[in-house]
Motif scaffolding. Sequence first.
Motif, short mmCIF file in Angstrom:
data_model
loop_
_atom_site.label_atom_id
_atom_site.label_comp_id
_atom_site.label_asym_id
_atom_site.label_seq_id
_atom_site.Cartn_x
_atom_site.Cartn_y
_atom_site.Cartn_z
N THR A 55 0.60 -1.25 -0.11
CA THR A 55 0.10 -0.16 -0.02
C THR A 55 0.68 1.06 -0.03
OG1 THR A 55 -1.93 -0.98 1.18
CG2 THR A 55 -1.73 1.17 1.40
N LEU A 56 1.83 1.44 0.55
CA LEU A 56 2.67 2.54 0.78
C LEU A 56 3.37 3.06 -0.68
CD1 LEU A 56 3.39 4.53 3.14
CD2 LEU A 56 2.12 2.62 3.94
N THR A 57 3.69 1.85 -1.40
CA THR A 57 4.26 2.17 -2.64
C THR A 57 3.06 2.73 -3.44
OG1 THR A 57 5.81 0.33 -2.34
CG2 THR A 57 5.53 1.28 -4.67
N GLN A 58 1.98 2.12 -3.41
CA GLN A 58 0.58 2.75 -4.23
C GLN A 58 0.45 4.02 -3.78
OE1 GLN A 58 -0.68 0.89 -6.78
NE2 GLN A 58 0.56 -0.85 -6.58
N ILE A 59 0.43 4.34 -2.34
CA ILE A 59 -0.08 5.78 -2.11
C ILE A 59 1.11 6.92 -2.39
CG2 ILE A 59 -0.17 7.10 0.25
CD1 ILE A 59 -1.37 4.59 1.53
N GLY A 60 2.40 6.30 -2.60
CA GLY A 60 3.52 7.41 -3.07
C GLY A 60 3.29 7.59 -4.44
N TYR A 61 2.87 6.48 -5.09
CA TYR A 61 2.49 6.61 -6.65
C TYR A 61 1.48 7.64 -6.85
CZ TYR A 61 2.38 5.54 -11.65
OH TYR A 61 2.11 5.66 -12.95
N GLY A 62 0.25 7.58 -5.91
CA GLY A 62 -0.94 8.30 -6.01
C GLY A 62 -0.35 9.64 -5.63
N ALA A 63 0.41 10.28 -4.75
CA ALA A 63 0.78 11.48 -4.60
C ALA A 63 1.75 12.07 -5.55
CB ALA A 63 1.47 11.46 -3.16
N GLY A 64 2.40 11.19 -6.11
CA GLY A 64 3.46 11.74 -7.25
C GLY A 64 2.48 11.93 -8.62
N LEU A 65 1.40 11.29 -8.84
CA LEU A 65 0.62 11.60 -9.72
C LEU A 65 0.10 12.92 -9.80
CD1 LEU A 65 -1.59 8.26 -10.48
CD2 LEU A 65 0.03 9.34 -11.94
N MET A 66 -0.38 13.41 -8.48
CA MET A 66 -1.15 14.56 -8.40
C MET A 66 -0.01 15.74 -8.14
SD MET A 66 -4.14 15.25 -8.78
CE MET A 66 -4.20 16.92 -8.04
N LEU A 67 1.22 15.51 -7.57
CA LEU A 67 2.12 16.55 -7.17
C LEU A 67 3.24 16.83 -8.19
CD1 LEU A 67 2.21 15.90 -3.46
CD2 LEU A 67 0.93 17.61 -4.60
N ILE A 68 3.47 15.77 -8.93
CA ILE A 68 4.97 15.81 -9.76
C ILE A 68 4.37 15.81 -11.30
CG2 ILE A 68 6.76 14.74 -10.45
CD1 ILE A 68 7.25 15.92 -7.85
N VAL A 69 3.37 15.04 -11.59
CA VAL A 69 3.24 14.72 -13.28
C VAL A 69 3.01 16.24 -13.86
CG1 VAL A 69 1.86 13.84 -14.92
CG2 VAL A 69 2.82 12.68 -12.98
N SER A 70 2.04 17.22 -12.97
CA SER A 70 1.59 18.35 -13.67
C SER A 70 2.87 19.29 -13.83
CB SER A 70 0.59 19.00 -12.52
OG SER A 70 -0.68 18.17 -12.28
N GLY A 112 7.52 4.81 -4.96
CA GLY A 112 6.19 4.91 -5.59
C GLY A 112 6.27 6.47 -6.03
N PHE A 113 6.79 7.06 -5.18
CA PHE A 113 6.49 8.61 -5.75
C PHE A 113 7.21 8.98 -6.71
CE2 PHE A 113 7.51 13.21 -4.93
CZ PHE A 113 6.37 14.01 -4.50
N CYS A 114 8.49 8.34 -6.74
CA CYS A 114 9.38 8.86 -7.87
C CYS A 114 9.17 7.98 -9.19
CB CYS A 114 10.77 8.73 -7.54
SG CYS A 114 11.26 9.87 -6.11
N SER A 115 8.40 6.98 -9.17
CA SER A 115 8.11 6.24 -10.15
C SER A 115 7.25 6.78 -11.12
CB SER A 115 7.77 5.00 -9.70
OG SER A 115 8.79 3.98 -9.07
N VAL A 116 6.56 7.86 -10.54
CA VAL A 116 5.73 8.64 -11.60
C VAL A 116 6.34 9.21 -12.97
CG1 VAL A 116 3.93 8.95 -9.77
CG2 VAL A 116 5.69 10.82 -10.18
N GLY A 117 7.85 9.28 -12.80
CA GLY A 117 8.59 9.59 -13.97
C GLY A 117 8.08 9.05 -15.22
#
Length: 397
Positions: A55-70, A112-117
Amino acid sequence: MHSPHETRPIDGRLTFVFAVACGLMVANLYYAQGLVGEIAPALHLAPSIAGLVVTLTQIGYGAGLMLIVSLADLVENRRLILTMVAGAALGLVGIFFSHDAVSFLAFSFVTGFCSVGAQVMVPLAAHLAPDAKRGQVVGNIMAGLITGIMLARPAASGLAALAGWRAIFGVSAALMVVLGTALARMLPVRRPAPGMHYGAILASSISLLVRTPAIRRRATYQALLFASFNLFWTAIPLFLGQHFGLGQVGIALFALAGAGGALAAPIAGRLGDRGYIRAGTAGALACATLALLLAGWSGAAHLLFVLVAMAVLLDGATQFNQVLSQRVIYAIAPEARGRINAIYMTCIFIGGAAGSTLASWTYARGGWTMTVLAGAAMVAAALLLFVTEARKAPARA
């Protein structure tokens, strides 16, 4: 002679690199799924909270989608991607050396957060591709991405059997270093037009969803489809073990067979470029509904071969609709592709998380039949919603 950092149209070689890069980065989210039974005891995690390993990896990815991809619409894209690859490598190294739950979970979030690259690379590829081939380029890259998702679990299980659960994280960290080196040499520079600050970028993402019907509809179709996809793949290991007597190797081979659905993505891209977006969308949603219904029947009848075929069909339909949807949304506002992709993928991620949660609930209460019927109902709802759009528009996009 082109400089490696000069902005230029994407070619076949760079498309292949993008596909491999996206596959490797998104795979980071799925390595731990098949290893929870080994990781949780090693970190002294109680069974009731062992799911946090995933779950923590998935939560990190979700946060990255909103905060990084934009940020792809604000920050130079090459630098942003390389920063994310470096961050994912550090997160994986941290996981590899973790000996307690707190550090493991913290580094899982970072990974997870950084995998949104990967989700910065897809709209960049769309920007570099000519209009006539945008669907083809995105389709080829998405084929690499889904292959990474589907191969992550069997790769993790295989390496764990040979060298323990830490091995896959060490190997992936090394792959991130190799990937970062290759991308540093090959990625072109793309500087977005100036004029917006970070807060305005985030607000604009939500505004685009609210005021653009095409983004809302495409996000809804794919969120429902991805929810059914995650529902299926969350429940199928339990079903295969209980009803077919498959062990970890058998389940890994089943997942490997399911990766064949990735072949649908390049086909979808080419059909999208030729204008068959509506017909392709209807076909994808109908095929996914049929696949889930037949998966329920073949499971009850103990027809493993048919169940494998339905897994491939469901995966193919999911990727087919994803590529067509991206073909639509990337044409809406070229200067806002990063923001559009951020909000679109966030909606899909929420759908996927809901599907995973629903899988546990339905399987516990109604077994495999209730699970696949719930998935089929979600996709059928997306198909009915799509029909209301198709009535108002011509057959070709």
